[in-house]
Design a protein around this motif. Structure first.
Motif, mmCIF file in Angstrom:
data_model
loop_
_atom_site.group_PDB
_atom_site.id
_atom_site.type_symbol
_atom_site.label_atom_id
_atom_site.label_comp_id
_atom_site.label_asym_id
_atom_site.label_seq_id
_atom_site.Cartn_x
_atom_site.Cartn_y
_atom_site.Cartn_z
ATOM 1 N N ALA A 146 0.823 -1.211 0.000
ATOM 2 C CA ALA A 146 0.000 0.000 0.000
ATOM 3 C C ALA A 146 0.862 1.268 0.000
ATOM 4 C CB ALA A 146 -0.923 -0.005 1.206
ATOM 5 N N ALA A 147 2.106 1.131 0.462
ATOM 6 C CA ALA A 147 2.977 2.318 0.561
ATOM 7 C C ALA A 147 3.939 2.429 -0.635
ATOM 8 C CB ALA A 147 3.757 2.256 1.866
ATOM 9 N N GLN A 148 3.752 1.571 -1.630
ATOM 10 C CA GLN A 148 4.691 1.577 -2.760
ATOM 11 C C GLN A 148 4.271 2.613 -3.794
ATOM 12 O OE1 GLN A 148 4.800 -2.564 -3.971
ATOM 13 N NE2 GLN A 148 5.802 -3.189 -2.071
ATOM 14 N N GLU A 149 4.871 3.769 -3.693
ATOM 15 C CA GLU A 149 4.478 4.865 -4.579
ATOM 16 C C GLU A 149 5.431 4.960 -5.757
ATOM 17 O OE1 GLU A 149 3.678 9.306 -3.675
ATOM 18 O OE2 GLU A 149 2.894 8.056 -2.049
ATOM 19 N N ALA A 150 4.909 4.663 -6.931
ATOM 20 C CA ALA A 150 5.755 4.683 -8.125
ATOM 21 C C ALA A 150 6.229 6.110 -8.406
ATOM 22 C CB ALA A 150 4.984 4.136 -9.311
ATOM 23 N N SER A 151 7.361 6.196 -9.081
ATOM 24 C CA SER A 151 7.980 7.502 -9.339
ATOM 25 C C SER A 151 7.399 8.128 -10.604
ATOM 26 C CB SER A 151 9.485 7.290 -9.501
ATOM 27 O OG SER A 151 10.054 8.351 -10.220
ATOM 28 N N VAL A 152 6.770 9.268 -10.451
ATOM 29 C CA VAL A 152 6.177 9.942 -11.617
ATOM 30 C C VAL A 152 7.258 10.400 -12.612
ATOM 31 C CG1 VAL A 152 4.763 11.904 -12.372
ATOM 32 C CG2 VAL A 152 4.060 10.520 -10.402
ATOM 33 N N PRO A 153 8.379 10.974 -12.139
ATOM 34 C CA PRO A 153 9.409 11.344 -13.130
ATOM 35 C C PRO A 153 9.918 10.143 -13.936
ATOM 36 C CG PRO A 153 9.868 12.353 -10.993
ATOM 37 C CD PRO A 153 8.717 11.417 -10.780
ATOM 38 N N PHE A 154 10.030 8.985 -13.276
ATOM 39 C CA PHE A 154 10.484 7.764 -13.971
ATOM 40 C C PHE A 154 9.425 7.339 -14.990
ATOM 41 C CE2 PHE A 154 12.137 3.129 -12.941
ATOM 42 C CZ PHE A 154 12.729 3.070 -14.190
ATOM 43 N N ILE A 155 8.167 7.318 -14.551
ATOM 44 C CA ILE A 155 7.073 6.934 -15.463
ATOM 45 C C ILE A 155 7.092 7.846 -16.696
ATOM 46 C CG2 ILE A 155 4.548 6.924 -15.768
ATOM 47 C CD1 ILE A 155 4.288 6.265 -12.785
ATOM 48 N N ARG A 156 7.152 9.139 -16.430
ATOM 49 C CA ARG A 156 7.042 10.088 -17.546
ATOM 50 C C ARG A 156 8.229 9.961 -18.491
ATOM 51 N NH1 ARG A 156 3.059 14.856 -16.248
ATOM 52 N NH2 ARG A 156 3.150 14.836 -18.499
ATOM 53 N N ALA A 157 9.399 9.705 -17.925
ATOM 54 C CA ALA A 157 10.594 9.575 -18.777
ATOM 55 C C ALA A 157 10.481 8.330 -19.663
ATOM 56 C CB ALA A 157 11.841 9.505 -17.903
ATOM 57 N N VAL A 158 10.011 7.229 -19.083
ATOM 58 C CA VAL A 158 9.873 5.988 -19.868
ATOM 59 C C VAL A 158 8.818 6.184 -20.961
ATOM 60 C CG1 VAL A 158 9.143 3.560 -19.771
ATOM 61 C CG2 VAL A 158 10.644 4.477 -17.986
ATOM 62 N N VAL A 159 7.684 6.758 -20.581
ATOM 63 C CA VAL A 159 6.596 6.977 -21.535
ATOM 64 C C VAL A 159 7.080 7.860 -22.678
ATOM 65 C CG1 VAL A 159 4.380 8.166 -21.820
ATOM 66 C CG2 VAL A 159 4.721 6.605 -19.886
ATOM 67 N N ASN A 160 7.860 8.864 -22.315
ATOM 68 C CA ASN A 160 8.319 9.822 -23.313
ATOM 69 C C ASN A 160 9.307 9.210 -24.298
ATOM 70 O OD1 ASN A 160 7.691 12.338 -24.091
ATOM 71 N ND2 ASN A 160 9.470 13.274 -23.114
ATOM 72 N N GLN A 161 9.896 8.099 -23.953
ATOM 73 C CA GLN A 161 10.736 7.392 -24.925
ATOM 74 C C GLN A 161 9.919 6.344 -25.668
ATOM 75 O OE1 GLN A 161 14.610 7.476 -22.075
ATOM 76 N NE2 GLN A 161 14.846 6.196 -23.880
ATOM 77 N N ARG A 162 9.193 5.537 -24.930
ATOM 78 C CA ARG A 162 8.511 4.405 -25.572
ATOM 79 C C ARG A 162 7.363 4.843 -26.480
ATOM 80 N NH1 ARG A 162 7.113 -0.309 -21.449
ATOM 81 N NH2 ARG A 162 5.997 -0.958 -23.328
ATOM 82 N N ASN A 163 6.788 6.030 -26.232
ATOM 83 C CA ASN A 163 5.681 6.481 -27.088
ATOM 84 C C ASN A 163 6.138 6.793 -28.514
ATOM 85 O OD1 ASN A 163 3.195 6.318 -25.876
ATOM 86 N ND2 ASN A 163 3.198 8.388 -25.045
ATOM 87 N N TYR A 164 7.426 7.147 -28.678
ATOM 88 C CA TYR A 164 7.925 7.527 -30.007
ATOM 89 C C TYR A 164 8.678 6.336 -30.588
ATOM 90 C CZ TYR A 164 6.699 12.073 -28.219
ATOM 91 O OH TYR A 164 5.992 13.122 -27.676
ATOM 92 N N LYS A 165 8.076 5.703 -31.560
ATOM 93 C CA LYS A 165 8.691 4.474 -32.082
ATOM 94 C C LYS A 165 9.790 4.826 -33.094
ATOM 95 C CE LYS A 165 5.506 2.267 -29.738
ATOM 96 N NZ LYS A 165 4.718 2.961 -28.720
ATOM 97 N N SER A 166 10.930 4.146 -32.942
ATOM 98 C CA SER A 166 12.050 4.375 -33.866
ATOM 99 C C SER A 166 11.807 3.573 -35.140
ATOM 100 C CB SER A 166 13.348 3.906 -33.206
ATOM 101 O OG SER A 166 13.286 2.500 -33.028
ATOM 102 N N ALA A 167 12.623 3.867 -36.165
ATOM 103 C CA ALA A 167 12.458 3.166 -37.444
ATOM 104 C C ALA A 167 12.606 1.653 -37.251
ATOM 105 C CB ALA A 167 13.483 3.686 -38.434
ATOM 106 N N GLU A 168 13.556 1.230 -36.390
ATOM 107 C CA GLU A 168 13.745 -0.220 -36.230
ATOM 108 C C GLU A 168 12.578 -0.854 -35.458
ATOM 109 O OE1 GLU A 168 17.595 -0.864 -34.390
ATOM 110 O OE2 GLU A 168 17.070 0.328 -32.635
ATOM 111 N N GLU A 169 11.958 -0.071 -34.599
ATOM 112 C CA GLU A 169 10.764 -0.590 -33.907
ATOM 113 C C GLU A 169 9.584 -0.709 -34.877
ATOM 114 O OE1 GLU A 169 10.790 2.348 -30.488
ATOM 115 O OE2 GLU A 169 10.258 0.509 -29.425
ATOM 116 N N ILE A 170 9.475 0.261 -35.778
ATOM 117 C CA ILE A 170 8.370 0.214 -36.752
ATOM 118 C C ILE A 170 8.483 -1.055 -37.603
ATOM 119 C CG2 ILE A 170 7.242 1.391 -38.699
ATOM 120 C CD1 ILE A 170 7.068 2.977 -36.116
ATOM 121 N N VAL A 171 9.715 -1.396 -37.962
ATOM 122 C CA VAL A 171 9.906 -2.620 -38.758
ATOM 123 C C VAL A 171 9.374 -3.826 -37.980
ATOM 124 C CG1 VAL A 171 11.656 -4.174 -39.730
ATOM 125 C CG2 VAL A 171 11.877 -1.698 -40.035
ATOM 126 N N GLU A 172 9.708 -3.892 -36.688
ATOM 127 C CA GLU A 172 9.241 -5.015 -35.848
ATOM 128 C C GLU A 172 7.720 -5.003 -35.714
ATOM 129 O OE1 GLU A 172 10.291 -7.851 -33.960
ATOM 130 O OE2 GLU A 172 11.911 -7.547 -35.382
#
Ligand code: GLY
Ligand code: MN
Length: 457
Positions: A146-172
């Motif tokens: 109940a006390a495990q509070e995920a890190s918003v800066p970490f979440i946002r940083a990951v989302v901000n990378q994974r949301n933009y697919k690279s050319a090699e990801e598009i191929v996959e």
């Protein structure tokens, strides 16, 4: 796997964004189905895959930004593991493939994190979705679930990378979409009255697995398409039915495809089925034609919802001004879900990190019935990969409920709607990449219009 530079660059960008502290990554473990050694198919955590590539169970990783260290924690296989399950690369080999040269046994992570806590370092972790992740955080960091509070800066940083697919990801992703298309083409070719839904599920699974990957989510193949995520496969498909299929393949690297189609059991749609089907297609195409960078997905959803209302009006099921009906939320009687979602290493990409971050860039989501199920609402940008999947559903329980409540009687003709109560539902779904000036459909085209579907029957 991609080359080691891909993973090195992804981690470098992440470190730069979060800037300080320790980033803790929890890989997945094997998970028992009914006893420990009879496991579900193993699936690595997608964020772990994104930054560390390794599709193996039992790994964790730390990026210590403050001390410029990257460490993978894991244990070598014992001879018993190797005898029963076969061998694997060593932890060192798994790590060096992604440019990490510091590996340690699993048990060392506890002391590492404890020391970091004592030094006052911030330990960032992501939201958990498996109980074993919560147990690890409890044992390693001392926080009860109940006390495990995920890190918003970490979440946002990951989302901000994974949301933009690279050319090699598009191929996959496109590989996954091609196999996904083949699954739907197979269903369109094979379906006959008298078949059980499960026969279609078996054939689609065969297509996905034979292509070398797996399924990106449990297959939906149902004559009761009005239930949005119907996972029952025991019905016999009868003449006059439609089979709604929502199915996707996953590549060996973990990238997803996700498409839906609605197929008449007979060689042709009935007149009534065609009328409703054409409304779904019009809504679908309105959405597809609106896709471009800069438009918000909420706006695309409003457009496609309005087309559904106009269609319902043409059938005499709705009345009044379409804009007002959509604004009030009356369209949700027929379209109670979202228009689509991001797609990548997860079929609903990063849903575990929170739709508000992935699909809304931190803005709050609507809480209204229907609109609250829109997983994506934000402004679209080049590199986003998303699905388009409006649907037209006649849900008897919802019809009864709203009719009893006299809800939206200014927009809904309940007497006429009663005659559609046994209609079921229609959904078609395609996958799109947002490009610099528009959008591109991913994967081989599958039939969309009634003519296109019937030509394969
Ligand atoms: N493919 C299932 C969904 O998008 O909800
Ligand atoms: Mn979908």
């Amino acid at each position: 796997m991609f080359t080691k530079e891909t993973y090195i660059n992804r981690r470098a960008q992440l470190k730069k964004t979060v800037a300080s502290g320790i980033l803790l990554f929890l890989g997945n473990d094997e998970s028992g189905m009914n006893y420990e050694d009879n496991t579900y198919p193993f699936r690595q955590d997608s964020t772990f895959l994104y930054f560390f590539g390794s599709p193996y169970a039992g790994l964790s990783a730390v990026i210590d930004i403050d001390n410029d260290k990257e460490i993978i924690f894991g244990d070598e296989l014992t001879i018993d593991h190797i005898v029963w399950m076969g061998t694997q690369p060593t932890i060192k080999e798994k790590s060096e493939r992604v440019g990490i040269f510091n590996t340690q046994p699993s048990k060392k992570i506890v002391a590492y994190l404890k020391q970091a806590q004592e030094k006052g370092q911030k330990i960032h972790f992501l939201p958990t979705y498996r109980p074993e992740h919560q147990i690890k955080l409890m044992n390693w960091l001392g926080y009860s679930p109940a006390a495990q509070e995920a890190s918003v800066p970490f979440i946002r940083a990951v989302v901000n990378q994974r949301n933009y697919k690279s050319a090699e990801e598009i191929v996959e992703i496109e590989k996954a979409c091609d196999v996904t298309s083949d699954m739907h083409l197979k269903a369109m070719q094979m379906l006959r009255p008298g078949m059980c839904e499960s026969e279609v599920v078996g054939a689609l699974t065969d297509v996905a697995l034979s292509a070398g990957g797996g399924l990106s989510f449990p297959i939906i193949a149902t004559v009761n398409g009005q239930t949005l995520h119907n996972h029952y496969h025991g019905n016999i498909v009868k003449s006059g039915d439609m089979l709604l299929i929502d199915a996707g393949a996953e590549t060996e690297m973990g990238y997803a495809g996700d498409m839906s189609s609605t197929i008449p059991a007979d060689k042709k749609f009935t007149g009534r089925q065609k009328e409703v089907y054409d409304i779904q297609v019009a809504s679908h195409l309105a959405a597809v034609n609106a896709l471009r960078p800069g438009i918000s997905f909420k706006e695309v959803y409003e457009l496609s919802s309005k087309v559904i209302v106009e269609g319902m009006k043409s059938l005499g099921i709705m009345k009044g001004d379409a804009d007002e009906a959509v604004h009030a939320g009356a369209h949700a009687m027929f379209f109670p879900c979202g228009l689509g979602h991001m797609m990548g290493l997860d079929v609903h990409d990063m849903e575990n990190l929170g739709e508000v971050y992935v699909g809304y860039d931190g803005e709050p989501k609507s809480t209204e019935f229907g609109r609250k199920s829109l997983r994506l609402g934000r402004k679209l940008e080049p590199g986003f990969v998303l699905t388009i999947e409006p649907g037209v559903y006649f849900i008897p329980e919802l019809i009864d409920l709203w009719k009893d409540e006299k809800k939206f009687t200014e927009f809904i003709n309940y007497d006429k709607l009663e005659t559609y109560k046994d209609f079921s539902g229609i959904r078609n779904e395609e996958d799109y990449l947002i490009t610099q000036n528009g959008a591109r459909r991913l994967g081989k085209k599958i039939p969309l219009t009634t003519d296109e579907v019937e030509s394969l029957r």
